[in-house]
Design an enzyme around this catalytic site. Structure first.
Site, PDB file in Angstrom:
ATOM      1  N   HIS A   2       0.850  -1.197   0.000  1.00 46.69           N
ATOM      2  CA  HIS A   2       0.000   0.000   0.000  1.00 46.69           C
ATOM      3  C   HIS A   2       0.884   1.245   0.000  1.00 46.69           C
ATOM      4  O   HIS A   2       1.953   1.260   0.607  1.00 46.69           O
ATOM      5  CB  HIS A   2      -0.898   0.018   1.254  1.00 46.69           C
ATOM      6  CG  HIS A   2      -2.071   0.928   1.117  1.00 46.69           C
ATOM      7  ND1 HIS A   2      -1.981   2.277   1.354  1.00 46.69           N
ATOM      8  CD2 HIS A   2      -3.336   0.697   0.707  1.00 46.69           C
ATOM      9  CE1 HIS A   2      -3.165   2.830   1.134  1.00 46.69           C
ATOM     10  NE2 HIS A   2      -4.004   1.899   0.732  1.00 46.69           N
ATOM     11  N   ASP A  33      -7.950  -5.150  -0.272  1.00 48.31           N
ATOM     12  CA  ASP A  33      -8.407  -6.029  -1.362  1.00 48.31           C
ATOM     13  C   ASP A  33      -8.053  -7.491  -1.155  1.00 48.31           C
ATOM     14  O   ASP A  33      -8.513  -8.351  -1.908  1.00 48.31           O
ATOM     15  CB  ASP A  33      -7.801  -5.538  -2.691  1.00 48.31           C
ATOM     16  CG  ASP A  33      -8.350  -4.181  -3.079  1.00 48.31           C
ATOM     17  OD1 ASP A  33      -7.554  -3.287  -3.392  1.00 48.31           O
ATOM     18  OD2 ASP A  33      -9.584  -4.020  -3.027  1.00 48.31           O
TER      19      ASP A  33
HETATM   20  C1  SDX Z   1      -6.126   0.114  -3.075  1.00 49.08           C
HETATM   21  O1  SDX Z   1      -4.221   4.519  -2.112  1.00 49.08           O
HETATM   22  C2  SDX Z   1      -5.223   3.963  -1.534  1.00 49.08           C
HETATM   23  O2  SDX Z   1      -5.660   4.376  -0.452  1.00 49.08           O
HETATM   24  C3  SDX Z   1      -5.825   2.801  -2.292  1.00 49.08           C
HETATM   25  C4  SDX Z   1      -6.871   1.975  -1.556  1.00 49.08           C
HETATM   26  C5  SDX Z   1      -8.143   2.762  -1.319  1.00 49.08           C
HETATM   27  O3  SDX Z   1      -8.879   2.398  -0.386  1.00 49.08           O
HETATM   28  O4  SDX Z   1      -8.456   3.647  -2.151  1.00 49.08           O
HETATM   29  O5  SDX Z   1      -6.354   1.537  -0.318  1.00 49.08           O
HETATM   30  C6  SDX Z   1      -7.274   0.755  -2.371  1.00 49.08           C
HETATM   31  O6  SDX Z   1      -5.864   0.449  -4.210  1.00 49.08           O
HETATM   32  C7  SDX Z   1      -5.289  -0.886  -2.338  1.00 49.08           C
HETATM   33  C8  SDX Z   1      -4.061  -1.376  -3.176  1.00 49.08           C
HETATM   34  C9  SDX Z   1      -4.537  -2.462  -4.134  1.00 49.08           C
HETATM   35  N1  SDX Z   1      -3.468  -2.846  -5.078  1.00 49.08           N
HETATM   36  C10 SDX Z   1      -2.828  -4.026  -4.974  1.00 49.08           C
HETATM   37  O7  SDX Z   1      -3.030  -4.851  -4.097  1.00 49.08           O
HETATM   38  C11 SDX Z   1      -1.839  -4.285  -6.101  1.00 49.08           C
HETATM   39  C12 SDX Z   1      -0.529  -4.849  -5.538  1.00 49.08           C
HETATM   40  N2  SDX Z   1       0.126  -3.802  -4.795  1.00 49.08           N
HETATM   41  C13 SDX Z   1       1.034  -2.942  -5.498  1.00 49.08           C
HETATM   42  O8  SDX Z   1       1.059  -2.894  -6.825  1.00 49.08           O
HETATM   43  C14 SDX Z   1       1.589  -1.767  -4.707  1.00 49.08           C
HETATM   44  O9  SDX Z   1       1.857  -2.228  -3.443  1.00 49.08           O
HETATM   45  C15 SDX Z   1       0.710  -0.532  -4.640  1.00 49.08           C
HETATM   46  C16 SDX Z   1       0.298  -0.085  -6.015  1.00 49.08           C
HETATM   47  C17 SDX Z   1      -0.516  -0.772  -3.817  1.00 49.08           C
HETATM   48  C18 SDX Z   1       1.532   0.570  -3.992  1.00 49.08           C
HETATM   49  O10 SDX Z   1       2.585   0.843  -4.836  1.00 49.08           O
HETATM   50  P1  SDX Z   1       3.706   1.956  -4.479  1.00 49.08           P
HETATM   51  O11 SDX Z   1       3.385   2.653  -3.204  1.00 49.08           O
HETATM   52  O12 SDX Z   1       3.915   2.774  -5.714  1.00 49.08           O
HETATM   53  O13 SDX Z   1       4.947   1.080  -4.148  1.00 49.08           O
HETATM   54  P2  SDX Z   1       5.986   0.555  -5.237  1.00 49.08           P
HETATM   55  O14 SDX Z   1       5.259  -0.024  -6.414  1.00 49.08           O
HETATM   56  O15 SDX Z   1       6.997   1.620  -5.476  1.00 49.08           O
HETATM   57  O16 SDX Z   1       6.666  -0.674  -4.443  1.00 49.08           O
HETATM   58  C19 SDX Z   1       7.752  -0.474  -3.524  1.00 49.08           C
HETATM   59  C20 SDX Z   1       8.533  -1.782  -3.572  1.00 49.08           C
HETATM   60  C21 SDX Z   1       8.958  -2.169  -4.989  1.00 49.08           C
HETATM   61  O17 SDX Z   1      10.111  -2.992  -4.856  1.00 49.08           O
HETATM   62  P3  SDX Z   1      11.603  -2.286  -5.041  1.00 49.08           P
HETATM   63  O18 SDX Z   1      11.590  -1.551  -6.356  1.00 49.08           O
HETATM   64  O19 SDX Z   1      11.747  -1.368  -3.818  1.00 49.08           O
HETATM   65  O20 SDX Z   1      12.572  -3.448  -5.008  1.00 49.08           O
HETATM   66  O21 SDX Z   1       7.693  -2.863  -3.122  1.00 49.08           O
HETATM   67  C22 SDX Z   1       7.495  -3.791  -4.181  1.00 49.08           C
HETATM   68  C23 SDX Z   1       7.842  -3.062  -5.464  1.00 49.08           C
HETATM   69  O22 SDX Z   1       8.258  -3.981  -6.459  1.00 49.08           O
HETATM   70  N3  SDX Z   1       6.067  -4.168  -4.153  1.00 49.08           N
HETATM   71  C24 SDX Z   1       5.618  -5.412  -4.369  1.00 49.08           C
HETATM   72  C25 SDX Z   1       4.225  -5.335  -4.184  1.00 49.08           C
HETATM   73  N4  SDX Z   1       3.874  -4.064  -3.883  1.00 49.08           N
HETATM   74  C26 SDX Z   1       5.032  -3.360  -3.862  1.00 49.08           C
HETATM   75  N5  SDX Z   1       6.249  -6.567  -4.697  1.00 49.08           N
HETATM   76  C27 SDX Z   1       5.459  -7.656  -4.854  1.00 49.08           C
HETATM   77  N6  SDX Z   1       4.116  -7.667  -4.685  1.00 49.08           N
HETATM   78  C28 SDX Z   1       3.467  -6.522  -4.357  1.00 49.08           C
HETATM   79  N7  SDX Z   1       2.144  -6.523  -4.208  1.00 49.08           N
END
Ligand code: SDX
Length: 428
Positions: free
Chosen positions: A307, A364
């Site tokens: 998140h 989710d």
């Molecule tokens: C919602 O914003 C809100 O409030 C949203 C929400 C709401 O109520 O409106 O809460 C609802 O959208 C919840 C999130 C649902 N999405 C997912 O579950 C999809 C999977 N999660 C991700 O794609 C990610 O965690 C996000 C999109 C939710 C957040 O992304 P960020 O903050 O941009 O973080 P990032 O992509 O920069 O990740 C940081 C690191 C990265 O690794 P490094 O480059 O540091 O090595 O964490 C890793 C990412 O690769 N990472 C994951 C991961 N999420 C982040 N690795 C594997 N699996 C994951 N799910």
């Protein structure tokens, strides 16, 4: 004494006020940055460090896993309130008195019809169309049948547009589901409560008596409350920026629905179940999928994990996990996918990759398991998210309009070609 931030560039010092919110959050107010520095801006892809507004609606503390709507904790609201009460609280700022709630409910019921010509628009979609695309289109199409909902400068005009969309949105959402099942499009029953009526519109059948189920309706009510608002997330920021051009509430909501559809945002609830089903089909090999999620060469992500704000447990995920076990137990449903989800979460929460990046289950991760237990098709999961988020989007849009926020128009740093003279085709 108000705090200040000092920026030094090429020996020049610039001071900016620091604003402090009611929860002691600090923000550097850079409204004068470009003019003070002769054109220097900031750059912050994904706005990870940038506040777009001051808001009094929802407070999140990502480190402590705190979520409050207008100061009330999500735990208390999920336990003690119902969805229509929470919708009123988010939109108007206070928990309603019995009279206020009764009037809100009646005003919504008054608007629960949808122009029959809207059914012809729905008819134009193939049955295979994703419900989120259909819902976004129908929400925008509503404008044509409610032109008075666009130019809403007065609070009264805003209120009328708000009760219209609160009333018609559940009808449209139910119609998107019924369309896929080739079922007649009906209007439910105004004698029922908001959530009971939604469930009846979704599940009634012309050839058998509809029977309400309190366990199901209570679970649905709680899920909608948990999804109702979440400060400046992607879809809410979309609603605010579209609304900042005075495009009208329904147009702003239609844009928000499209933003929510994405699998990185609200679309994750559908992606989680599809992921869990794939793991089940693959023999339940969670280790393989954890490895895929950690592999930078693999685009696979652990859907429902991580998140932007929560670097601790998403408080909603905790409540939904407990509710999933309760609902499945009450309904006597054994869903192996819940066990796979719990196993996956356990392994991930002990794995250094996830621990280091503070990746926890989000809203989710478990919600789809309950939706499935309630008989809701997977492709409708994000529509359920939109139904919950509707009052939050409305509240944020109304706050932006009442505070007369300027049109949203971010700047950029240009990295393209510098000036070059035109070349005729023979010279290229
Ligand atoms: C919602 O914003 C809100 O409030 C949203 C929400 C709401 O109520 O409106 O809460 C609802 O959208 C919840 C999130 C649902 N999405 C997912 O579950 C999809 C999977 N999660 C991700 O794609 C990610 O965690 C996000 C999109 C939710 C957040 O992304 P960020 O903050 O941009 O973080 P990032 O992509 O920069 O990740 C940081 C690191 C990265 O690794 P490094 O480059 O540091 O090595 O964490 C890793 C990412 O690769 N990472 C994951 C991961 N999420 C982040 N690795 C594997 N699996 C994951 N799910």
């Amino acid at each position: 004494m108000s705090k200040k931030a000092t920026l030094e560039i090429d020996g020049n010092k610039y001071e900016f006020p620091i604003i402090e919110g009611t929860e002691k959050e600090l923000g550097i107010d850079i409204k004068t940055l470009r003019s003070a520095t002769g054109g220097i801006t900031t750059i912050d892809p994904g706005y990870k460090n940038t506040g777009s507004c001051e808001s009094g609606i929802t407070f999140l503390d990502g480190e402590k896993g705190i979520l409050r709507y207008r100061g009330y904790s999500i735990e208390e609201l999920a336990e003690k309130a119902d969805f229509l009460e929470v919708a009123y609280l988010l939109i108007f700022g206070e928990l309603p008195t019995a009279e206020q709630l009764d009037k809100f409910d009646k005003d919504i019921k008054e608007e629960s019809h949808v122009d029959e010509d809207m059914k012809r628009i729905l008819d134009g979609f193939p049955k295979s169309a994703h419900p989120m695309g259909v819902l976004s289109s129908l929400t925008s199409a509503l404008i044509a049948f409610n032109p008075g909902s666009v130019d809403v400068d007065s609070e009264e005009a805003m209120y009328n547009a708000i009760v219209k969309i609160m009333a018609k949105f559940p009808v449209l959402a139910a119609w998107t589901m019924r369309k896929r099942k080739s079922l007649p499009l009906d209007y439910g029953d105004n004698a029922l409560g908001y959530v009971e009526n939604l469930h009846k519109m979704m599940f009634s059948r012309p050839n058998k008596t509809y029977e309400a189920n309190k366990i199901v309706n209570d679970a649905l009510d709680k899920l909608l409350i948990l999804h109702a608002d979440h400060e400046q997330n992607c879809s809410t920021s979309t609603v605010r920026i579209v609304g900042s051009s005075h495009a009208g509430l329904f147009a702003s909501l239609s844009a928000g629905i499209s933003a929510l559809w994405g699998p990185l945002h609200g679309g994750a609830n559908q992606a989680v179940i599809e992921m869990l089903e794939a793991i089940k089909e693959d023999g339940g090999d969670t280790a393989k999928y954890i490895a895929k999620a950690k592999d930078k060469e693999d685009s696979f992500r652990l859907m429902g994990f991580g998140h932007r704000v929560y670097k601790n447990f998403d408080p909603r995920a905790k409540i939904i996990k407990a509710s999933a076990e309760e609902v499945l137990g009450d309904l006597g449903i054994e869903d192996p996918v819940l066990d796979i989800a719990k196993g996956l979460a356990k392994v991930a929460l002990e794995d250094e990759y996830f621990v280091k990046r503070k990746l926890y289950p989000n809203v989710d991760f478990y919600s789809g398991i309950i939706y499935r237990a309630l008989g809701i098709p997977t492709e409708m999961f994000t529509v359920m998210f939109a139904l919950g988020r509707l009052p939050g989007w409305i509240a944020q849009w109304r706050e932006m309009r009442l505070r007369k926020e300027p049109i949203g128009r971010p700047r950029q740093i240009y990295i393209g070609e510098t000036y070059r003279p035109f070349k005729s085709v023979s010279e290229r």
